[in-house]
Design a protein around this motif. Structure first.
Motif, mmCIF file in Angstrom:
data_model
loop_
_atom_site.group_PDB
_atom_site.id
_atom_site.type_symbol
_atom_site.label_atom_id
_atom_site.label_comp_id
_atom_site.label_asym_id
_atom_site.label_seq_id
_atom_site.Cartn_x
_atom_site.Cartn_y
_atom_site.Cartn_z
ATOM 1 N N TYR A 1 -13.541 91.770 38.091
ATOM 2 C CA TYR A 1 -14.637 92.522 38.695
ATOM 3 C C TYR A 1 -15.968 92.024 38.123
ATOM 4 O O TYR A 1 -16.374 92.394 37.026
ATOM 5 N N GLY A 2 -16.603 91.150 38.882
ATOM 6 C CA GLY A 2 -17.881 90.603 38.443
ATOM 7 C C GLY A 2 -17.760 89.634 37.302
ATOM 8 O O GLY A 2 -18.700 89.500 36.507
ATOM 9 N N HIS A 3 -16.619 88.945 37.199
ATOM 10 C CA HIS A 3 -16.386 87.974 36.118
ATOM 11 C C HIS A 3 -16.651 88.619 34.754
ATOM 12 O O HIS A 3 -17.361 88.080 33.900
ATOM 13 N N GLY A 4 -16.064 89.791 34.550
ATOM 14 C CA GLY A 4 -16.176 90.500 33.272
ATOM 15 C C GLY A 4 -17.313 91.506 33.206
ATOM 16 O O GLY A 4 -17.371 92.302 32.267
ATOM 17 N N ARG A 5 -18.215 91.507 34.188
ATOM 18 C CA ARG A 5 -19.386 92.383 34.105
ATOM 19 C C ARG A 5 -19.016 93.847 34.129
ATOM 20 O O ARG A 5 -19.601 94.662 33.407
ATOM 21 N N ALA A 6 -18.034 94.235 34.958
ATOM 22 C CA ALA A 6 -17.657 95.648 35.026
ATOM 23 C C ALA A 6 -17.139 96.138 33.679
ATOM 24 O O ALA A 6 -17.489 97.226 33.221
ATOM 25 N N GLU A 7 -16.287 95.331 33.032
ATOM 26 C CA GLU A 7 -15.785 95.718 31.715
ATOM 27 C C GLU A 7 -16.925 95.795 30.700
ATOM 28 O O GLU A 7 -16.989 96.734 29.888
ATOM 29 N N ALA B 1 -23.684 77.950 35.741
ATOM 30 C CA ALA B 1 -23.032 78.097 37.052
ATOM 31 C C ALA B 1 -21.970 79.181 36.976
ATOM 32 O O ALA B 1 -21.433 79.473 35.903
ATOM 33 N N PRO B 2 -21.649 79.800 38.134
ATOM 34 C CA PRO B 2 -20.604 80.835 38.132
ATOM 35 C C PRO B 2 -19.294 80.282 37.610
ATOM 36 O O PRO B 2 -18.902 79.146 37.913
ATOM 37 N N GLY B 3 -18.615 81.044 36.797
ATOM 38 C CA GLY B 3 -17.343 80.616 36.252
ATOM 39 C C GLY B 3 -16.231 80.755 37.265
ATOM 40 O O GLY B 3 -16.410 81.277 38.368
ATOM 41 N N GLU B 4 -15.053 80.282 36.891
ATOM 42 C CA GLU B 4 -13.899 80.404 37.766
ATOM 43 C C GLU B 4 -12.877 81.344 37.152
ATOM 44 O O GLU B 4 -12.919 81.669 35.971
ATOM 45 N N VAL B 5 -11.993 81.824 38.007
ATOM 46 C CA VAL B 5 -10.913 82.707 37.589
ATOM 47 C C VAL B 5 -9.601 81.995 37.882
ATOM 48 O O VAL B 5 -9.378 81.543 39.006
ATOM 49 N N VAL B 6 -8.747 81.865 36.882
ATOM 50 C CA VAL B 6 -7.490 81.149 37.047
ATOM 51 C C VAL B 6 -6.324 82.047 36.662
ATOM 52 O O VAL B 6 -6.440 82.902 35.793
#
Length: 318
Positions: free
Chosen positions: A60-66, A98-103
């Motif tokens: 969720y938001g590349h960790g932002r929500a947490e 740059a935006p990160g990726e999720v793997v």
């Protein structure tokens, strides 16, 4: 705001889960940006409404929500929150901003690394629930490494309960049948417009004592605001579903009940459902959803909705 099924096996969940919770994907920027001030106001409204359960995830938001939960829960005045997060996917930072990726990573090392990073963002030493997140296409990985890993994390006390969080009820039911599962989160598959979870998942969970958390009760917004611009299951709304949602709203209006109230309260008609989580991106949405959860819904409305197929047969007395 706690409860448990009225029939079936005793719940496996080792603590009371609040009946109403907030899904934090919007706080991570799902569909539109949410400022830090808006996020803080959202959690302050949750505190005023007595909401203590928050569902989040690294994705969720590349960790932002947490991160926002970690920073803002205590200042909002929320004491003793119940938090669920998810694992199975690792965040990779992008280069030069740059935006990160999720793997995906279903190995034990990956599962542990995901939880450790979540705990760091949340500012906690443990979480209440850890879900394996969307493992639809990874049954062998779940069987070999991912499920044994979360089970060990539960044994070590880093999480109090484990389960699966998915958008598809068929694969979710298969996991419940195979594994020792405390709780599941099913999104978008048990709503006034979609009864898919009733076929196998909910009866199975009632028999096994697996707590069920239902998300997506508005089917990505359609049942909150049935307009042509609404989303339905993360896509533009088809004409048929828009017409169905509007008809459902007309029936509710005839009983003086907001459509949102019927949508939020509908899942509790099934005894296996323990909690509902709704995504909120503003204080106004929190206040509105909390009011909808508490709005009196007469039994006659459920009967009428059942007559037109919005409520499955057998969940209400005819």
């Amino acid at each position: 705001m706690t409860g448990s099924p009225t029939s079936g096996a005793p719940l496996r969940l080792p603590f009371d889960l609040p009946r109403l919770g907030i899904g934090t994907a919007p706080l991570g920027g799902l569909f539109q940006e949410v400022t830090e001030r808006e996020a803080a106001a959202t959690l302050e409204a949750a505190a005023r409404a007595g909401i203590r359960y928050f569902d989040t995830a690294p994705r969720y938001g590349h960790g932002r929500a947490e991160e926002r939960l970690g920073r803002l829960l205590a200042p909002a005045g929320i004491d003793g929150p119940v938090i669920s997060t998810k694992t199975g996917w690792l965040l990779r930072p992008g280069a030069d901003g740059a935006p990160g990726e999720v793997v995906t990573d279903w190995t034990e090392a990956g599962i542990r690394a995901s939880l450790e990073s979540s705990l760091e963002r949340l500012g906690r030493s443990s979480v209440d629930i850890l879900y394996l997140h969307d493992p639809d296409d990874y049954p062998e990985e779940v069987r070999r490494t991912a499920y044994p890993a979360v089970r060990r994390l539960r044994e070590e006390g880093l999480v109090r309960a484990i389960g699966f969080g998915m958008n598809h009820s068929g694969p979710l039911a298969a996991y419940v049948a195979e594994f020792d599962v405390d709780v599941v989160l099913v999104a978008g598959r048990f709503s006034l417009l979609d009864h898919d979870a009733l076929e196998t998942l909910l009866p199975l969970c009632a028999r096994t004592g697996t707590a069920v958390v239902v998300g997506g009760v508005f089917n990505t917004g359609l049942l909150a605001d049935p307009s042509p611009d609404a989303m339905f299951n993360y896509r533009p709304v088809p004409a048929r579903e828009l017409a169905r949602a509007r008809r459902c709203g007309e029936i509710c209006a005839g009983f003086g009940v907001p459509l949102s109230a019927a949508a939020i309260q509908f899942p509790f008609l099934h005894p296996a459902v323990t909690s509902v989580v709704v995504g909120c991106r503003s204080a106004a949405e929190v206040t509105s959803n909390a009011a909808a959860y508490r709005f009196p819904v007469p039994e006659q409305l459920w009967v009428r909705l059942a007559e037109e197929g919005f409520v499955p047969e057998g969940l209400v007395a005819g």
